[in-house]
Design an enzyme around this catalytic site. Structure first.
Site, PDB file in Angstrom:
ATOM      1  N   LYS A  26      33.918  44.995  45.914  1.00 56.60           N
ATOM      2  CA  LYS A  26      34.491  46.306  45.506  1.00 56.60           C
ATOM      3  C   LYS A  26      35.958  46.140  45.136  1.00 56.60           C
ATOM      4  CE  LYS A  26      33.809  48.555  49.105  1.00 56.60           C
ATOM      5  NZ  LYS A  26      33.126  47.384  49.672  1.00 56.60           N
ATOM      6  N   THR A  42      37.562  43.391  44.371  1.00 54.52           N
ATOM      7  CA  THR A  42      37.677  42.494  43.219  1.00 54.52           C
ATOM      8  C   THR A  42      37.334  43.223  41.926  1.00 54.52           C
ATOM      9  OG1 THR A  42      37.031  40.656  44.662  1.00 54.52           O
ATOM     10  CG2 THR A  42      36.899  40.264  42.291  1.00 54.52           C
ATOM     11  N   ARG A  78      43.117  49.853  50.111  1.00 52.24           N
ATOM     12  CA  ARG A  78      43.435  49.853  51.535  1.00 52.24           C
ATOM     13  C   ARG A  78      44.086  48.540  51.944  1.00 52.24           C
ATOM     14  NH1 ARG A  78      38.196  49.972  53.985  1.00 52.24           N
ATOM     15  NH2 ARG A  78      37.641  49.319  51.901  1.00 52.24           N
ATOM     16  N   LYS A 138      35.268  38.322  57.642  1.00 51.77           N
ATOM     17  CA  LYS A 138      35.133  38.963  56.322  1.00 51.77           C
ATOM     18  C   LYS A 138      36.189  38.471  55.346  1.00 51.77           C
ATOM     19  CE  LYS A 138      33.882  42.660  53.774  1.00 51.77           C
ATOM     20  NZ  LYS A 138      34.994  42.385  52.878  1.00 51.77           N
ATOM     21  N   ALA A 175      35.185  51.443  57.015  1.00 49.92           N
ATOM     22  CA  ALA A 175      34.248  52.539  56.702  1.00 49.92           C
ATOM     23  C   ALA A 175      33.031  52.538  57.615  1.00 49.92           C
ATOM     24  CB  ALA A 175      33.792  52.440  55.254  1.00 49.92           C
ATOM     25  N   PHE A 201      32.846  49.386  52.391  1.00 54.42           N
ATOM     26  CA  PHE A 201      31.425  49.091  52.496  1.00 54.42           C
ATOM     27  C   PHE A 201      30.626  49.884  51.459  1.00 54.42           C
ATOM     28  CE2 PHE A 201      32.130  46.099  55.542  1.00 54.42           C
ATOM     29  CZ  PHE A 201      32.736  46.573  56.697  1.00 54.42           C
ATOM     30  N   PHE A 210      28.426  36.572  39.854  1.00 49.96           N
ATOM     31  CA  PHE A 210      28.741  35.336  40.562  1.00 49.96           C
ATOM     32  C   PHE A 210      28.264  34.161  39.715  1.00 49.96           C
ATOM     33  CE2 PHE A 210      30.142  36.299  44.973  1.00 49.96           C
ATOM     34  CZ  PHE A 210      30.161  37.665  44.866  1.00 49.96           C
ATOM     35  N   TRP A 264      35.872  38.044  38.680  1.00 50.56           N
ATOM     36  CA  TRP A 264      36.393  36.958  39.532  1.00 50.56           C
ATOM     37  C   TRP A 264      36.840  35.811  38.642  1.00 50.56           C
ATOM     38  CZ3 TRP A 264      35.986  31.904  40.956  1.00 50.56           C
ATOM     39  CH2 TRP A 264      36.534  31.553  42.202  1.00 50.56           C
TER      40      TRP A 264
HETATM   41  N1  ADP Z   1      32.142  37.513  41.355  1.00 53.72           N
HETATM   42  C1  ADP Z   1      32.599  36.813  42.416  1.00 53.72           C
HETATM   43  N2  ADP Z   1      32.474  35.470  42.451  1.00 53.72           N
HETATM   44  C2  ADP Z   1      32.933  34.768  43.518  1.00 53.72           C
HETATM   45  N3  ADP Z   1      33.524  35.320  44.614  1.00 53.72           N
HETATM   46  C3  ADP Z   1      33.666  36.662  44.603  1.00 53.72           C
HETATM   47  C4  ADP Z   1      33.229  37.478  43.528  1.00 53.72           C
HETATM   48  N4  ADP Z   1      33.530  38.784  43.820  1.00 53.72           N
HETATM   49  C5  ADP Z   1      34.127  38.762  45.036  1.00 53.72           C
HETATM   50  N5  ADP Z   1      34.216  37.491  45.488  1.00 53.72           N
HETATM   51  C6  ADP Z   1      34.791  37.073  46.780  1.00 53.72           C
HETATM   52  O1  ADP Z   1      34.050  37.754  47.799  1.00 53.72           O
HETATM   53  C7  ADP Z   1      34.921  38.176  48.853  1.00 53.72           C
HETATM   54  C8  ADP Z   1      34.756  39.685  49.025  1.00 53.72           C
HETATM   55  O2  ADP Z   1      35.251  40.332  47.862  1.00 53.72           O
HETATM   56  P1  ADP Z   1      35.919  41.773  48.043  1.00 53.72           P
HETATM   57  O3  ADP Z   1      36.347  42.233  46.692  1.00 53.72           O
HETATM   58  O4  ADP Z   1      36.929  41.738  49.142  1.00 53.72           O
HETATM   59  O5  ADP Z   1      34.646  42.613  48.526  1.00 53.72           O
HETATM   60  P2  ADP Z   1      34.645  44.074  49.210  1.00 53.72           P
HETATM   61  O6  ADP Z   1      35.899  44.757  48.752  1.00 53.72           O
HETATM   62  O7  ADP Z   1      33.411  44.701  48.685  1.00 53.72           O
HETATM   63  O8  ADP Z   1      34.625  43.823  50.675  1.00 53.72           O
HETATM   64  C9  ADP Z   1      36.330  37.762  48.423  1.00 53.72           C
HETATM   65  O9  ADP Z   1      36.665  36.535  49.066  1.00 53.72           O
HETATM   66  C10 ADP Z   1      36.235  37.511  46.935  1.00 53.72           C
HETATM   67  O10 ADP Z   1      37.116  36.491  46.493  1.00 53.72           O
HETATM   68  O1  XPO Z   2      35.644  49.165  55.435  1.00 55.55           O
HETATM   69  C1  XPO Z   2      35.351  48.083  54.914  1.00 55.55           C
HETATM   70  O2  XPO Z   2      35.811  47.797  53.698  1.00 55.55           O
HETATM   71  P1  XPO Z   2      35.345  46.599  52.796  1.00 55.55           P
HETATM   72  O3  XPO Z   2      34.024  46.990  52.225  1.00 55.55           O
HETATM   73  O4  XPO Z   2      36.429  46.539  51.725  1.00 55.55           O
HETATM   74  O5  XPO Z   2      35.290  45.386  53.655  1.00 55.55           O
END
Ligand code: ADP
Ligand code: XPO
Length: 553
Positions: free
Chosen positions: A69, A71, A92, A103, A271, A299, A379, A407
């Site tokens: 999300k 990213t 956030r 995480k 969340a 989430f 990915f 990404w």
């Molecule tokens: N398309 C992608 N390819 C590789 N890694 C990714 C990709 N999208 C997200 N990530 C990795 O996955 C992890 C979670 O991404 P994040 O954006 O924090 O997810 P969320 O905000 O949904 O928790 C991070 O380490 C990010 O670098």
């Molecule tokens: O509350 C959790 O947020 P993420 O989905 O960004 O980990």
């Protein structure tokens, strides 16, 4: 392949004063914290009728790593900015719990990151530490009042305000304080929760300004007397001191993406155990300054999405003009029955089975009357056939879907998504809240479970039944409700993936948070103090002698 931190460290950020100027902030509003961070102190009130468009980014039920999300929100905002739209992010702040635990951070990834990622993911501008001290000072003042003669007749067994720490530490879930004899306090059973789950965090993110913050702090119920009367911070007379500790934390933080898109990052509630949205102030500030604000909620759409739409939106004074549901092939294959270590090869059958989870969340977001767009966060292992299957499925749901390689390519990987989102924000929207504000607690809960989770209803444990009567007697049963439950499933069982419908949500207890202005419904065995995994991320994090941080993902 470079890691997130290596990509971030190779970036060439602008001075934060240049980012602030480009974003339209006045110099006197910008309080720099070093060269790349600043707090923003508004000098003029926000004007909701001048707000720009709002895009909410949510997702399907994630795998433990998260589905992107943040990213996608960053890559989308970069793409919109690069397409000539004045865009700002509202995200956030990360908690050090997941950063050192499982995480990871909350600064996006790859070429779609906010920077400086090390600072943001570690101590940032100290907001979490200020919140921790504020809540723990309040607990100490409550314990001291009991020790010094207990003038408010607080029952030591019913002190409900908890100590907090921005650490994942299961050893702090249950403890006894005040041991050591007459001069060491009054023995009490207690527990810590993680700062992100604290009422102080919720108050910071929902307060519209400093005076609202003070009002909310004074409304906190710290405990109950022997005859069950609630005792508030206002009665203790320490609300001013606690608010003083948050005088800087109340100000939103300004940073930038790798592509220099401005990003306001403020508040960090999870969340699954709190309301999971960034602060009202930061979102309003972004709406005031930019034509498009891209924000995210924690989430999946069953958690952060629902809470943004039913709890934050009424306070924000603006509903989203478009909702982006982030999906990944890997998570959908898990929902289709594959194990975590089977997700790297093409499996169209498993993906097909798992699409029901995307359908669940698209359906629940569409019911709010706001245009929905699916972003397929690509990915490296995703095949064209898998991506096409998701796009075709979304088309059957009558929502547009755009694979995005944010990404790998930052904004350049989200151009089609950005155009689709801008088009969606131009469509008519008839925002339809999930429940009437004055509906009772159980009605609100049932609406969430049936309309958003797809379940049959709610089951209350005996303790929750008793509490519901008390809440009703106190007139607290008309407040908004925040469901605390697992993020992995629409149910309260982390192992039930996909889109089941034959389930009820089991509420074990209600936790009133009068300062935050909502009631938390604790579902299943959800905990408010996470533990560390067998191999925490901390095992990979290093710092060289010249101060370069390594392994922070
Ligand atoms: N398309 C992608 N390819 C590789 N890694 C990714 C990709 N999208 C997200 N990530 C990795 O996955 C992890 C979670 O991404 P994040 O954006 O924090 O997810 P969320 O905000 O949904 O928790 C991070 O380490 C990010 O670098
Ligand atoms: O509350 C959790 O947020 P993420 O989905 O960004 O980990």
């Amino acid at each position: 392949m470079q890691s997130d931190i290596e990509i971030a460290q190779a970036a060439h950020p602008w001075p934060i004063t240049k980012v602030a100027e480009a974003a339209g902030f006045q110099p006197e509003e910008v309080l720099p914290y070093g060269r790349q961070k600043a707090k923003i102190e508004r000098t003029t009130p926000v004007q909701p009728d001048h707000f720009g468009k709002l895009v909410l980014v949510t997702s399907i039920n994630p795998t433990p790593a998260g589905e992107g999300k943040s990213t996608v929100a960053v890559g989308l905002a970069d793409a919109m900015q690069q397409a000539g739209h004045r865009t700002m992010l509202a995200l956030r702040e990360p908690s050090l719990g997941p950063v050192m635990g499982l995480k990871g951070g909350a600064t996006g990834g790859g070429y779609s990151q906010v920077i400086p990622m090390e600072d943001i993911n570690l101590h940032f501008t100290g907001d979490f530490h200020a919140l921790t001290v504020a809540q723990n000072t309040l607990v100490a003042l409550v314990d001291n009042s009991i020790y010094q003669g207990n003038p408010f007749h607080l029952d030591p067994r019913q002190v409900v305000i908890k100590r907090v720490l921005d650490v994942n530490d299961r050893s702090l879930r249950h403890l006894v304080t005040g041991l050591g004899g007459r001069t060491s306090g009054v023995p009490q059973e207690g527990s810590f929760e993680i700062t992100a789950a604290s009422e102080m965090m919720a108050i910071l993110t929902l307060a519209t300004d400093l005076s609202d913050l003070k009002r909310r702090i004074n409304r906190i119920v710290v405990g109950y007397t022997y005859d069950q009367t609630p005792v508030t911070v206002a009665e203790l007379g320490v609300g001013g001191a606690i608010a003083t500790l948050l005088k800087d934390a109340i100000l939103p933080n300004l940073v930038q993406t790798i592509a220099h898109t401005p990003a306001l990052i403020h508040g960090g509630p999870f969340a699954n155990i709190a309301q999971g949205t960034n602060s009202i102030q930061a979102t309003q500030l972004a709406l005031q300054q930019a034509d498009y604000t891209v924000t995210e909620a924690g989430f999946g759409a069953d958690l952060g999405g629902e809470k943004f739409l039913d709890v934050k939106t009424p306070l924000l004074g603006k509903h989203p003009d478009a909702i982006v549901v982030v999906a990944t092939v890997r998570a959908l294959k898990m929902h289709g029955g594959l194990a975590k270590d089977q997700l790297d090869h093409e499996d169209l059958a498993a993906l097909q089975r798992g699409l029901a989870n995307l359908g669940r969340h698209v359906h629940s977001m569409k019911r709010y009357g706001v245009p929905v767009v699916v972003a397929v966060n690509r990915f490296t292992n995703d095949t064209d056939a898998e991506l096409q299957l998701v796009v075709d499925y979304a088309r059957q749901l009558e929502v547009p879907a755009y694979p995005a390689d944010v990404w790998g390519h930052g904004g350049a990987g989200a151009q089609a998504l950005a155009a689709g989102v801008v088009a969606a924000t131009e469509q008519p929207a008839a925002f339809t809240p999930l429940y009437a504000p004055d509906a009772d607690l159980l009605t609100k809960l049932k609406r969430i479970v049936t309309e958003i989770y797809g379940g049959q209803g709610v089951e209350l444990a005996p303790k929750a039944v008793k509490q519901l009567h008390q809440l009703t007697d106190r007139g607290w049963d008309r407040l908004p409700v925040i469901v605390a439950k697992t993020q992995y499933s629409v149910t309260d069982d982390a192992k039930r993936l996909g889109a089941p419908t034959d389930f009820k949500i089991h509420i074990r207890e209600f936790v009133p948070k009068l300062g935050a202005g909502f009631i938390v419904a604790m579902a299943g065995n959800i905990l408010t103090m996470p533990g560390l995994p067998k191999h925490p991320a901390a095992e990979q994090i290093k710092i060289t002698d010249d101060g370069t941080i390594q392994g922070l993902f």
